[in-house]
Design a protein around this motif. Sequence first.
Motif, PDB file in Angstrom:
ATOM      1  N   ALA A 121       2.832 -15.403  -1.962  1.00 39.49           N
ATOM      2  CA  ALA A 121       2.712 -15.154  -3.401  1.00 39.49           C
ATOM      3  C   ALA A 121       3.214 -13.745  -3.706  1.00 39.49           C
ATOM      4  O   ALA A 121       2.984 -12.818  -2.929  1.00 39.49           O
ATOM      5  N   PRO A 122       3.928 -13.607  -4.810  1.00 36.75           N
ATOM      6  CA  PRO A 122       4.434 -12.269  -5.153  1.00 36.75           C
ATOM      7  C   PRO A 122       3.286 -11.330  -5.493  1.00 36.75           C
ATOM      8  O   PRO A 122       2.227 -11.767  -5.936  1.00 36.75           O
TER       9      PRO A 122
ATOM     10  N   THR B 107       6.155 -18.996 -14.204  1.00 44.10           N
ATOM     11  CA  THR B 107       5.862 -18.200 -13.012  1.00 44.10           C
ATOM     12  C   THR B 107       5.750 -19.102 -11.784  1.00 44.10           C
ATOM     13  O   THR B 107       6.275 -18.796 -10.715  1.00 44.10           O
ATOM     14  N   GLN B 108       5.087 -20.238 -11.971  1.00 42.99           N
ATOM     15  CA  GLN B 108       4.916 -21.186 -10.863  1.00 42.99           C
ATOM     16  C   GLN B 108       6.274 -21.716 -10.390  1.00 42.99           C
ATOM     17  O   GLN B 108       6.554 -21.778  -9.192  1.00 42.99           O
ATOM     18  N   HIS B 111       8.368 -19.050  -8.561  1.00 37.94           N
ATOM     19  CA  HIS B 111       7.913 -18.858  -7.180  1.00 37.94           C
ATOM     20  C   HIS B 111       8.314 -20.037  -6.293  1.00 37.94           C
ATOM     21  O   HIS B 111       8.701 -19.865  -5.138  1.00 37.94           O
ATOM     22  N   VAL B 114      11.879 -19.606  -4.904  1.00 40.94           N
ATOM     23  CA  VAL B 114      12.256 -18.449  -4.077  1.00 40.94           C
ATOM     24  C   VAL B 114      13.062 -18.908  -2.864  1.00 40.94           C
ATOM     25  O   VAL B 114      14.126 -18.358  -2.555  1.00 40.94           O
TER      26      VAL B 114
END
Lengths: 125, 189
Positions: A121-122, B107-108, B111, B114
């Motif tokens: 997680a960032p 945001t989910q 991520h 990535v």
Amino acid sequence: AYLLAEKYNSELAGKTDADKAEISQWMTMSARHGPSERQVFAQTINDHLTNRTFLVSNYLSLADLVAFGNVYAFLESLSAQKRFNWNNFSRWFDLIQHAVPADALSKTGLKLVEIDLNAPAPAKK
Amino acid sequence: MATLTLAQKGSPLPYIAAALAEFANGTMPGSYTVVWQEGNTLKSDDKKANAVLSKNGNEVAVGELTVVTEITSSLESALTDDVLLWVRFAHAKLGAASFKDLEAALTQLDHHLVMRSYVAGYSVTAADAAAWGALKASAIFQRNLKTKPEMLGQHLVRWYEHVNSLPFAAHVVVGHANAQPQQKQADQG
């Protein structure tokens, strides 16, 4: 590998003249980076892919396949943490290794490298 | 034959349905005839009729959610649980009305992307099409993409721009821009 080239032949070499020129630049770059310069080359790829999915344009090309062959051993040697740190590079590597048919991969003596896709997680902003 | 009719100014803009239909046409050409129509609804007595799916002249689904469900089930062979999950995510979360919910979903997804080039698996799927459609329809997302893309997350933006450059997305945009004048309402009223 021959079947692969046959199947994608025209597209792999580039769909437009501009793409062909860019693909050829990447192939030259792949050829110029020797075994001791893998890290530099991987860094170049990682930076280039910040806002891209493939090296050239929006489709798989010879640029990806040749660079993939060049950096295969380097990525294989990276720890999971380093792969996350170089996420653009690792993400692209994982995409290309799955874009190559499994039998073509094994014919060249390579196997799928298992890459953890669940990045940590960032940090909270 | 299946015909998908979409309201050019529907609320929400029926881009998820459009994206899934054009995506299906990419894998199986001619699966759907996609028709955009001017106006904010396809039925004068039903404001939620932003999308209507007809098969052989019979309406089988009205409203984007039922249309999406119908198109998704016809894609069945190409669907994995993962794809289904993200198609639902696109509709339920990326289509969220509240900014807070949308922000959490963005945001989910950022991520999730990535280490992934596509939402599910290693090639473009209905999951990418649905998520792209939801974001294409989102005024908030589109505004941020233009003015402050760094707010959205670089992985999300990179993925969006890639999917946005694919042929099915272009078909959706062209279709939307070339909406046809509304037909007479006589047989729909």
